[in-house]
Design a protein around this motif. Structure first.
Motif, PDB file in Angstrom:
ATOM      1  N   TYR A 198       6.506  10.034  15.837  1.00 44.65           N
ATOM      2  CA  TYR A 198       5.335   9.355  15.298  1.00 44.65           C
ATOM      3  C   TYR A 198       4.756   8.377  16.324  1.00 44.65           C
ATOM      4  CZ  TYR A 198       5.992  10.974  10.463  1.00 44.65           C
ATOM      5  OH  TYR A 198       6.074  11.735   9.333  1.00 44.65           O
ATOM      6  N   ALA A 199       5.640   7.599  16.969  1.00 44.47           N
ATOM      7  CA  ALA A 199       5.176   6.605  17.938  1.00 44.47           C
ATOM      8  C   ALA A 199       4.492   7.261  19.130  1.00 44.47           C
ATOM      9  CB  ALA A 199       6.362   5.753  18.402  1.00 44.47           C
ATOM     10  N   THR A 200       5.040   8.385  19.590  1.00 42.34           N
ATOM     11  CA  THR A 200       4.483   9.073  20.755  1.00 42.34           C
ATOM     12  C   THR A 200       3.059   9.553  20.502  1.00 42.34           C
ATOM     13  OG1 THR A 200       6.686   9.781  21.445  1.00 42.34           O
ATOM     14  CG2 THR A 200       4.808  10.996  22.349  1.00 42.34           C
TER      15      THR A 200
ATOM     16  N   ALA B 184      18.288  11.977  13.320  1.00 35.98           N
ATOM     17  CA  ALA B 184      17.145  12.638  12.699  1.00 35.98           C
ATOM     18  C   ALA B 184      16.017  11.659  12.371  1.00 35.98           C
ATOM     19  CB  ALA B 184      17.590  13.403  11.453  1.00 35.98           C
ATOM     20  N   PRO B 185      16.269  10.581  11.634  1.00 34.99           N
ATOM     21  CA  PRO B 185      15.151   9.664  11.373  1.00 34.99           C
ATOM     22  C   PRO B 185      14.641   8.958  12.624  1.00 34.99           C
ATOM     23  CG  PRO B 185      17.228   8.781  10.511  1.00 34.99           C
ATOM     24  CD  PRO B 185      17.498  10.183  10.914  1.00 34.99           C
ATOM     25  N   VAL B 186      15.542   8.660  13.575  1.00 35.86           N
ATOM     26  CA  VAL B 186      15.104   8.022  14.815  1.00 35.86           C
ATOM     27  C   VAL B 186      14.163   8.961  15.582  1.00 35.86           C
ATOM     28  CG1 VAL B 186      15.864   7.237  17.093  1.00 35.86           C
ATOM     29  CG2 VAL B 186      17.077   6.482  15.040  1.00 35.86           C
ATOM     30  N   ALA B 187      14.505  10.248  15.606  1.00 33.08           N
ATOM     31  CA  ALA B 187      13.657  11.215  16.300  1.00 33.08           C
ATOM     32  C   ALA B 187      12.280  11.316  15.656  1.00 33.08           C
ATOM     33  CB  ALA B 187      14.342  12.583  16.309  1.00 33.08           C
TER      34      ALA B 187
ATOM     35  N   PRO C  88      -0.025   4.231  11.210  1.00 32.62           N
ATOM     36  CA  PRO C  88      -0.534   4.773   9.945  1.00 32.62           C
ATOM     37  C   PRO C  88       0.573   5.132   8.967  1.00 32.62           C
ATOM     38  CG  PRO C  88      -1.724   5.711  11.787  1.00 32.62           C
ATOM     39  CD  PRO C  88      -0.599   4.927  12.382  1.00 32.62           C
ATOM     40  N   ALA C  89       1.703   5.653   9.483  1.00 35.65           N
ATOM     41  CA  ALA C  89       2.795   6.016   8.589  1.00 35.65           C
ATOM     42  C   ALA C  89       3.382   4.795   7.902  1.00 35.65           C
ATOM     43  CB  ALA C  89       3.882   6.761   9.366  1.00 35.65           C
ATOM     44  N   LEU C  90       3.605   3.719   8.660  1.00 30.05           N
ATOM     45  CA  LEU C  90       4.159   2.497   8.076  1.00 30.05           C
ATOM     46  C   LEU C  90       3.175   1.871   7.095  1.00 30.05           C
ATOM     47  CD1 LEU C  90       5.860   0.893  11.215  1.00 30.05           C
ATOM     48  CD2 LEU C  90       6.963   2.111   9.321  1.00 30.05           C
ATOM     49  N   LEU C  91       1.878   1.896   7.434  1.00 28.40           N
ATOM     50  CA  LEU C  91       0.868   1.361   6.525  1.00 28.40           C
ATOM     51  C   LEU C  91       0.798   2.172   5.237  1.00 28.40           C
ATOM     52  CD1 LEU C  91      -1.409  -0.576   5.877  1.00 28.40           C
ATOM     53  CD2 LEU C  91      -2.978   0.914   7.172  1.00 28.40           C
ATOM     54  N   SER C  92       0.876   3.497   5.375  1.00 24.98           N
ATOM     55  CA  SER C  92       0.861   4.360   4.198  1.00 24.98           C
ATOM     56  C   SER C  92       2.061   4.077   3.297  1.00 24.98           C
ATOM     57  CB  SER C  92       0.856   5.825   4.627  1.00 24.98           C
ATOM     58  OG  SER C  92       0.892   6.682   3.505  1.00 24.98           O
ATOM     59  N   LEU C  93       3.238   3.883   3.931  1.00 24.59           N
ATOM     60  CA  LEU C  93       4.439   3.574   3.160  1.00 24.59           C
ATOM     61  C   LEU C  93       4.300   2.240   2.438  1.00 24.59           C
ATOM     62  CD1 LEU C  93       7.376   4.229   2.392  1.00 24.59           C
ATOM     63  CD2 LEU C  93       8.091   3.099   4.514  1.00 24.59           C
TER      64      LEU C  93
END
Length: 425
Positions: free
Chosen positions: A62-64, A54-57, A70-75
């Motif tokens: 997100y990568a696709t 689930a988290p890998v998907a 942006p998600a990693l930066l937001s985190l």
């Protein structure tokens, strides 16, 4: 605010959908973990796969679509905000400063109990016996089957004016009770496997011998002790699933295998423990697990020292209740403290009971069986702990979690002048 603005700039209002996708992935992962722990066979294998897939998907999705950055930066910005909020809104003193006193003189007849088997032989590896004797201590080596409390009482009878332990937290607790009963100073030598008590005292767990500096260059703290019925604990007393797992004789030699084998019956079987508790005036029932700690632990999501106690002298017990009985409740655990499956409390007295005459309890990692109900209480400032004047890991006192409404008002006051005027109030 940056953690919110980054995804908005990257994807506009569609960022809400990406957030929902991330939450859904976490919920599916939680369901997978529940199935892996609470079931056996095919369902366990499927749950384990789901908890990873689930988290890998979600990350692949997100990568696709170009949202991984942006998600990693937001985190990262969110973690930074948590750290800044904790630093800005908490007092600037250490937990121990409230009760720290200088030591007038060194002990004349200090006594140290050492367990040569603790921590895979730390006593021998760090030459603690030789160093303690060189510091003027009388050393007793613990043999298997000996009564720890009786050894400490005998040392007091023979004139010891300080008691110390080089061993695990369970041994620390037994000697600490004797020290508290006779109002003698107590020294912790972190020679166990995990040394949680030493961690919260700020001691250097990588150099157990450094704790011997408390004998000659120390300060004294007054801290609380916890009691479960008549058994003292310096860290915590656990009830329910964990306490039942450690009753299995195979647990010591095969912790992971024993836990996976016994958890399904404990979580969903007919004999699964159902605990009830009363923490002061708060009643909670239907619990699978319950942890009562000597002072509250910090939240796992707090940036400052997660899972540690920021102070040991509040006079309160920390209570963490876990109530997860099905897949839906497991999915809701992603809400964290707002989930009905995870309840955190503080109380001066905690009563734990079940529909059985006795309850297995893990007290500082040691298994005991106590009559039900079990009354847990705090003994404020009961123990005189002597520690080195300089300690590398003393936590900063933060008390409660950050006041997020106040943080929001601060942020809005910066972005929109006039909206943060209620801060001073």
């Amino acid at each position: 605010m940056g953690s919110i603005l980054v995804p908005l700039v990257a994807a506009g209002l569609r960022s809400v959908l990406w957030v929902l996708a991330g939450i859904a992935g976490l919920a599916l992962a939680a369901v997978g973990v529940w199935w892996a722990l609470a079931h056996t066979g095919v369902l366990r294998a499927f749950g384990a796969a789901l908890s990873v897939a689930a988290p890998v998907a979600v990350l692949a999705l997100y990568a696709t679509f170009g949202m991984l950055g942006p998600a990693l930066l937001s985190l990262a910005l969110w973690v930074l905000a948590v750290t800044a909020a904790r630093t800005a809104l908490t007092p600037g003193h250490t937990a121990s400063e409230q009760s720290e006193q200088a030591v007038a003189e060194a002990p004349h007849t200090p006594w140290i109990l050492m367990n040569p088997r603790s921590g895979a032989g730390k006593v021998g590896r760090f030459h603690l016996v030789e160093k303690a004797r060189a510091a003027g201590c009388r050393v007793s080596l613990l043999d298997a089957g000996q009564d720890v409390a009786e050894l400490a009482r005998q040392a007091v009878t023979e004139g010891a004016d300080l008691l110390a332990v080089a061993g695990g937290d369970g041994t620390q607790a037994l000697v600490a009770e004797v020290a508290a009963r006779h109002d003698l100073p107590f020294v912790v030598i972190p020679a166990g496997t995990r040394n949680h008590f030493a961690l919260d005292l700020g001691l250097d767990r990588d150099d157990p011998a450094a704790a011997l500096d408390a004998l000659t260059h120390g300060v004294e703290l007054r801290i609380d002790l916890g009691y479960a019925a008549d058994r003292v604990f310096v860290n915590n007393a656990s009830f329910g699933t964990y306490a039942s797992v450690v009753t299995d004789p195979a647990y010591r030699d095969a912790k992971a295998r024993t836990t996976l084998r016994t958890l399904p019956g404990l979580l969903t079987g007919e004999d699964a423990p159902k605990l009830r508790t009363r923490a002061d005036r708060t009643h909670v029932d239907g619990l699978q697990a319950l942890l009562v700690s000597n002072n509250p632990y910090g939240r796992a999501v707090d940036a400052a020292h997660p899972g540690r106690r920021e102070r040991l002298d509040s006079g309160l017990l920390g209570v963490v209740c876990v109530r997860v009985g099905n897949t839906a409740q497991a999915a809701r655990m992603v809400r964290g403290p707002r989930s009905a499956g995870l309840i955190r409390l503080s109380a001066g007295e905690v009563v734990v009971e079940a529909d059985t005459a006795t309850l297995p309890v893990g007290i500082d990692g040691e298994h005991v069986v106590l009559p039900s109900p079990v009354v847990c209480r705090s003994a404020p400032w009961a123990l005189r702990v002597r520690v080195p004047r300089r300690r590398p890991g003393t936590p900063r006192a933060g008390g409660a979690a950050a006041d997020w409404p106040r943080v929001a008002r601060l942020a809005l006051g910066r972005l929109f002048p006039g909206r943060g005027q209620d801060i001073a109030a």
